[in-house]
Design a protein around this motif. Structure first.
Motif, mmCIF file in Angstrom:
data_model
loop_
_atom_site.group_PDB
_atom_site.id
_atom_site.type_symbol
_atom_site.label_atom_id
_atom_site.label_comp_id
_atom_site.label_asym_id
_atom_site.label_seq_id
_atom_site.Cartn_x
_atom_site.Cartn_y
_atom_site.Cartn_z
ATOM 1 N N SER A 303 46.050 10.867 -8.301
ATOM 2 C CA SER A 303 45.398 9.649 -8.774
ATOM 3 C C SER A 303 43.924 9.626 -8.414
ATOM 4 C CB SER A 303 46.091 8.414 -8.191
ATOM 5 O OG SER A 303 47.416 8.303 -8.654
ATOM 6 N N PHE A 304 43.627 9.892 -7.159
ATOM 7 C CA PHE A 304 42.231 9.837 -6.723
ATOM 8 C C PHE A 304 41.460 11.084 -7.146
ATOM 9 C CE2 PHE A 304 43.656 6.234 -4.432
ATOM 10 C CZ PHE A 304 42.527 5.492 -4.117
ATOM 11 N N GLY A 305 42.148 12.207 -7.314
ATOM 12 C CA GLY A 305 41.472 13.401 -7.802
ATOM 13 C C GLY A 305 40.976 13.206 -9.226
ATOM 14 N N VAL A 306 41.852 12.715 -10.102
ATOM 15 C CA VAL A 306 41.457 12.452 -11.487
ATOM 16 C C VAL A 306 40.443 11.310 -11.540
ATOM 17 C CG1 VAL A 306 42.272 11.659 -13.740
ATOM 18 C CG2 VAL A 306 43.622 13.326 -12.445
ATOM 19 N N GLY A 307 40.676 10.259 -10.756
ATOM 20 C CA GLY A 307 39.771 9.107 -10.775
ATOM 21 C C GLY A 307 38.362 9.455 -10.340
ATOM 22 N N SER A 308 38.217 10.210 -9.247
ATOM 23 C CA SER A 308 36.874 10.564 -8.773
ATOM 24 C C SER A 308 36.171 11.498 -9.751
ATOM 25 C CB SER A 308 36.954 11.210 -7.386
ATOM 26 O OG SER A 308 37.666 12.430 -7.424
ATOM 27 N N THR A 309 36.938 12.355 -10.436
ATOM 28 C CA THR A 309 36.342 13.227 -11.445
ATOM 29 C C THR A 309 35.797 12.405 -12.612
ATOM 30 O OG1 THR A 309 37.873 15.020 -10.862
ATOM 31 C CG2 THR A 309 36.773 15.177 -12.999
ATOM 32 N N LEU A 310 36.510 11.359 -13.003
ATOM 33 C CA LEU A 310 36.033 10.496 -14.080
ATOM 34 C C LEU A 310 34.753 9.762 -13.690
ATOM 35 C CD1 LEU A 310 39.436 9.084 -15.362
ATOM 36 C CD2 LEU A 310 37.826 10.469 -16.678
ATOM 37 N N ILE A 311 34.642 9.350 -12.426
ATOM 38 C CA ILE A 311 33.402 8.709 -11.978
ATOM 39 C C ILE A 311 32.239 9.689 -12.073
ATOM 40 C CG2 ILE A 311 32.190 7.760 -9.979
ATOM 41 C CD1 ILE A 311 34.753 6.423 -9.141
ATOM 42 N N ALA A 312 32.465 10.931 -11.625
ATOM 43 C CA ALA A 312 31.416 11.951 -11.719
ATOM 44 C C ALA A 312 31.026 12.193 -13.171
ATOM 45 C CB ALA A 312 31.894 13.244 -11.075
ATOM 46 N N ARG A 313 32.021 12.241 -14.070
ATOM 47 C CA ARG A 313 31.736 12.454 -15.491
ATOM 48 C C ARG A 313 30.933 11.298 -16.080
ATOM 49 N NH1 ARG A 313 31.067 17.153 -16.552
ATOM 50 N NH2 ARG A 313 30.910 17.264 -14.305
ATOM 51 N N ALA A 314 31.191 10.071 -15.594
ATOM 52 C CA ALA A 314 30.417 8.925 -16.072
ATOM 53 C C ALA A 314 28.949 9.083 -15.709
ATOM 54 C CB ALA A 314 30.984 7.635 -15.480
ATOM 55 N N LEU A 315 28.680 9.581 -14.508
ATOM 56 C CA LEU A 315 27.292 9.778 -14.091
ATOM 57 C C LEU A 315 26.637 10.906 -14.886
ATOM 58 C CD1 LEU A 315 27.722 9.376 -10.229
ATOM 59 C CD2 LEU A 315 26.914 7.683 -11.874
ATOM 60 N N TYR A 316 27.395 11.956 -15.198
ATOM 61 C CA TYR A 316 26.870 13.019 -16.044
ATOM 62 C C TYR A 316 26.587 12.505 -17.459
ATOM 63 C CZ TYR A 316 27.620 17.104 -12.998
ATOM 64 O OH TYR A 316 27.549 18.038 -11.994
ATOM 65 N N ALA A 317 27.425 11.576 -17.929
ATOM 66 C CA ALA A 317 27.310 11.110 -19.311
ATOM 67 C C ALA A 317 26.183 10.112 -19.515
ATOM 68 C CB ALA A 317 28.631 10.480 -19.757
ATOM 69 N N ALA A 318 25.599 9.608 -18.447
ATOM 70 C CA ALA A 318 24.540 8.591 -18.580
ATOM 71 C C ALA A 318 23.387 8.926 -17.649
ATOM 72 C CB ALA A 318 25.101 7.203 -18.273
ATOM 73 N N THR A 319 22.827 10.110 -17.805
ATOM 74 C CA THR A 319 21.745 10.535 -16.925
ATOM 75 C C THR A 319 20.482 9.698 -17.116
ATOM 76 O OG1 THR A 319 21.143 12.204 -18.576
ATOM 77 C CG2 THR A 319 22.562 12.908 -16.772
ATOM 78 N N GLU A 320 20.349 9.022 -18.279
ATOM 79 C CA GLU A 320 19.171 8.196 -18.515
ATOM 80 C C GLU A 320 19.308 6.802 -17.897
ATOM 81 O OE1 GLU A 320 18.370 8.050 -22.644
ATOM 82 O OE2 GLU A 320 18.275 10.224 -22.897
ATOM 83 N N ALA A 321 20.500 6.476 -17.433
ATOM 84 C CA ALA A 321 20.734 5.163 -16.812
ATOM 85 C C ALA A 321 21.676 5.325 -15.627
ATOM 86 C CB ALA A 321 21.326 4.201 -17.834
ATOM 87 N N PRO A 322 21.277 6.115 -14.617
ATOM 88 C CA PRO A 322 22.214 6.449 -13.538
ATOM 89 C C PRO A 322 22.673 5.243 -12.728
ATOM 90 C CG PRO A 322 19.974 7.127 -12.979
ATOM 91 C CD PRO A 322 19.950 6.722 -14.413
ATOM 92 N N ARG A 323 21.752 4.306 -12.434
ATOM 93 C CA ARG A 323 22.148 3.184 -11.590
ATOM 94 C C ARG A 323 23.096 2.247 -12.327
ATOM 95 N NH1 ARG A 323 17.849 0.131 -7.692
ATOM 96 N NH2 ARG A 323 17.303 2.326 -7.393
ATOM 97 N N LEU A 324 22.806 1.975 -13.587
ATOM 98 C CA LEU A 324 23.698 1.130 -14.368
ATOM 99 C C LEU A 324 25.013 1.837 -14.662
ATOM 100 C CD1 LEU A 324 21.369 -0.686 -16.929
ATOM 101 C CD2 LEU A 324 22.294 -1.517 -14.769
ATOM 102 N N ALA A 325 24.964 3.160 -14.826
ATOM 103 C CA ALA A 325 26.205 3.906 -15.040
ATOM 104 C C ALA A 325 27.108 3.779 -13.822
ATOM 105 C CB ALA A 325 25.904 5.379 -15.321
ATOM 106 N N GLY A 326 26.515 3.857 -12.630
ATOM 107 C CA GLY A 326 27.296 3.671 -11.414
ATOM 108 C C GLY A 326 27.895 2.280 -11.339
ATOM 109 N N GLY A 327 27.122 1.270 -11.781
ATOM 110 C CA GLY A 327 27.621 -0.098 -11.783
ATOM 111 C C GLY A 327 28.770 -0.290 -12.752
ATOM 112 N N PHE A 328 28.635 0.252 -13.955
ATOM 113 C CA PHE A 328 29.704 0.096 -14.933
ATOM 114 C C PHE A 328 30.936 0.910 -14.559
ATOM 115 C CE2 PHE A 328 26.449 -1.883 -17.453
ATOM 116 C CZ PHE A 328 27.147 -2.763 -18.283
#
Length: 406
Positions: A303-328
Motif C-alpha cells: 500500500s505505501f510502496g505504491v502510494g509513495s511512488t504515485l506521490i513521486a510521479r505527481a511531482l514529476y508530472a508537474a515540474t512547473e508547479a512543484p509546490r502546488l503539485a505537492g499540495g494537491f
C-alpha cells in the motif's frame, strides 16, 4: 540523501503522530472535556477536513515565502496549537486547534515535498519522497502506540505535549540546515502554476493516489474489529497488528524509493496487481491468524510502496508547479484517507460484516487499475511517467542551491 531531508522527516513524524494518535485518546478526551465519544470523534474528522482543504490552499499562500520561511511558519503554528490543545479545558478550542494544526500540517508537507526533491539529483525524486514519507510510517510503527501509552499513563494531554516537544528540535534544525530558496512568486505566477496542474497526467495520478489510499485506510481503520471479531484473536493483538502494518509500510516506502525513479511502471502495475490480489486473499482468509499476520505486513508494504511512488510521479508530472503539485498530492491522498473509512463504515452499518472493508479495499484498487489502464490506452504510455529531461530543469536550481548551502 542530504541530512536536512531527514530533519524534514522528523517533523513529518511528529505531524503523523498527531494525525493518527487520537484513535487511542478519544475516550479519555471525552471524559475530561465532558462530551460524548461521537462528539470527541469529530476531532479526527476536523483534522481530515483541514488536511484536504488546507493542502492546496496553504501551498498557494506559501508561494509568497521562501521554502525555509514557509516551513518554519507552518511548523511553529503546528507546535503552538498543540501547546494550546494541551492546556485548554474547552472542547471548542481543542476542535479549532485540530483544524489549524491540520492546515499547518498540510502546508508543511506540501512545501517539504518540493524542498526534499530539490535537494537531490533531478532523477531521484522517488528516493527523496520515500525518505520524507518514512516519517509517516515511523509514526504508525512507534508514534501512535507511544501516544496511546502516554495517554494511558499520564492522560491525553501528555501526548499533545510530546508532539510539541518532538517538533522543537525539528524547528531548530530546519532553521539551520534547510536552504532558504526563492519565493515561488519570483519564479512563476500563480495562474501559470494552476495552468500547469490541468495536465491529464497529473489529474490521473492524483485520482489513482486517492483510490489506492482509500483502499489502504478502508481496511486500516477497521483492522481492530477484523482481528478480534473475524480472526478471533484477543484485543491484546490489536496494537501488535497495527505496528506490524506500520513496519510493512516502512519497508514498502523504502523499497519503492529505490525503484520509483528508475522503474516506476513495474512498481505501479505489478504493485497494484499484487495489492489487489492481497486484499482479496485477506478477505477470504481473514479467519486464519497466520494468514492475517502475513497479509497485514505484506499489504502495509504494498500500500505505501505504491502510494509513495504515485506521490513521486505527481511531482514529476508537474515540474512547473512543484509546490502546488505537492499540495494537491497531499489533498488527494487525504481524500482517499477520508473516503475509505467512510465507505467501510457504511458497509459495516449495512450489516455486511467486518470483512466488508477488505472487499471494498480490493474494489478501490481494482478501480485504480481500470483508471490507470484506460489512461494508458488513451495516452499511449503510463500517465504518471515523465522523461528525465522534463524534471531536470525544474530541479537543477534547487539542487545547486542545496549544494551551495551545504
Amino acid at each position: 540523501m542530504p541530512f536536512a531531508l531527514y530533519l524534514l522527516g522528523l517533523a513529518v513524524f511528529a505531524q503523523g503522530t498527531s494525525e493518527f494518535m487520537l484513535s487511542g485518546l478519544i475516550p479519555d478526551i471525552a471524559r475530561d472535556l465532558s462530551v460524548t465519544v461521537p462528539a470527541a470523534g469529530h476531532l479526527t474528522s476536523a483534522f481530515a477536513v483541514g488536511m484536504i482543504v488546507g493542502a492546496p490552499l496553504m501551498a498557494l499562500l506559501s508561494r509568497r515565502f521562501s521554502r525555509r520561511s514557509a516551513l518554519l511558519v507552518f511548523l511553529v503554528t503546528f507546535l503552538l496549537v498543540h501547546v494550546v490543545g494541551a492546556l485548554t479545558t474547552s472542547f471548542a478550542v481543542l476542535l479549532v486547534t485540530r483544524v489549524v494544526g491540520a492546515l499547518a500540517n498540510a502546508g508543511f508537507l506540501a512545501v517539504a515535498l518540493v524542498t526534499a526533491t530539490s535537494m537531490v539529483e533531478p532523477d531521484a525524486k522517488g528516493r527523496a519522497t520515500s525518505a520524507l514519507l518514512g516519517g509517516v510510517t515511523v509514526a504508525c510503527v512507534a508514534g501512535v502506540p507511544a501516544g496511546a501509552l502516554l495517554g494511558e499513563a499520564w492522560g491525553w494531554r501528555s501526548a499533545f505535549w510530546a508532539v510539541a516537544l518532538l517538533s522543537l528540535p525539528a524547528l531548530l534544525a530546519i532553521a539551520r540546515a534547510v536552504p532558504a530558496g526563492a519565493p515561488e512568486t519570483e519564479k512563476t505566477s500563480a495562474v501559470g502554476e494552476l495552468r500547469a496542474l490541468r495536465g491529464p497526467r497529473l489529474v490521473v495520478t492524483l485520482l489513482l493516489g486517492a483510490l489506492v489510499n482509500g483502499a489502504t485506510f478502508c481496511t486500516f481503520t477497521y483492522l481492530s474489529p477484523v482481528v478480534t471479531h473475524v480472526t478471533g484473536l484477543g484485543s491484546g493483538w490489536v496494537p501488535a497488528m497495527l505496528a506490524l502494518f506500520g513496519v510493512g509500510s516502512f519497508v514498502g516506502v523504502g523499497a519503492a524509493g529505490r525503484l520509483a525513479d528508475v522503474r516506476p511502471m513495474p512498481v505501479l502495475v505489478y504493485g497494484s496487481l499484487a495489492l489487489l490480489a492481497g486484499w482479496v486473499l485477506f478477505a477470504v482468509t481473514a479467519a486464519r491468524p497466520v494468514a492475517v499476520v502475513v497479509l497485514v505486513l505484506v499489504q502495509g508494504a504494498l500500500s505505501f510502496g505504491v502510494g509513495s511512488t504515485l506521490i513521486a510521479r505527481a511531482l514529476y508530472a508537474a515540474t512547473e508547479a512543484p509546490r502546488l503539485a505537492g499540495g494537491f498530492a497531499t489533498a488527494a491522498f487525504n481524500v482517499g484517507g477520508a473516503l475509505g473509512p467512510w465507505l467501510g463504515g457504511l458497509a459495516i452499518s449495512a450489516g455486511l460484516g467486518y470483512r466488508a472493508p477488505l472487499w471494498l479495499s480490493a474494489a478501490l484498487v481494482a478501480a485504480a487499475l481500470v483508471v490507470g489502464g484506460t489512461a494508458l490506452g488513451l495516452g499511449g504510455r503510463h500517465p504518471a511517467r515523465v522523461p528525465r529531461s522534463a524534471s531536470t530543469s525544474a530541479s537543477a536550481e534547487g539542487l545547486a542551491e542545496s549544494r551551495v548551502h551545504s
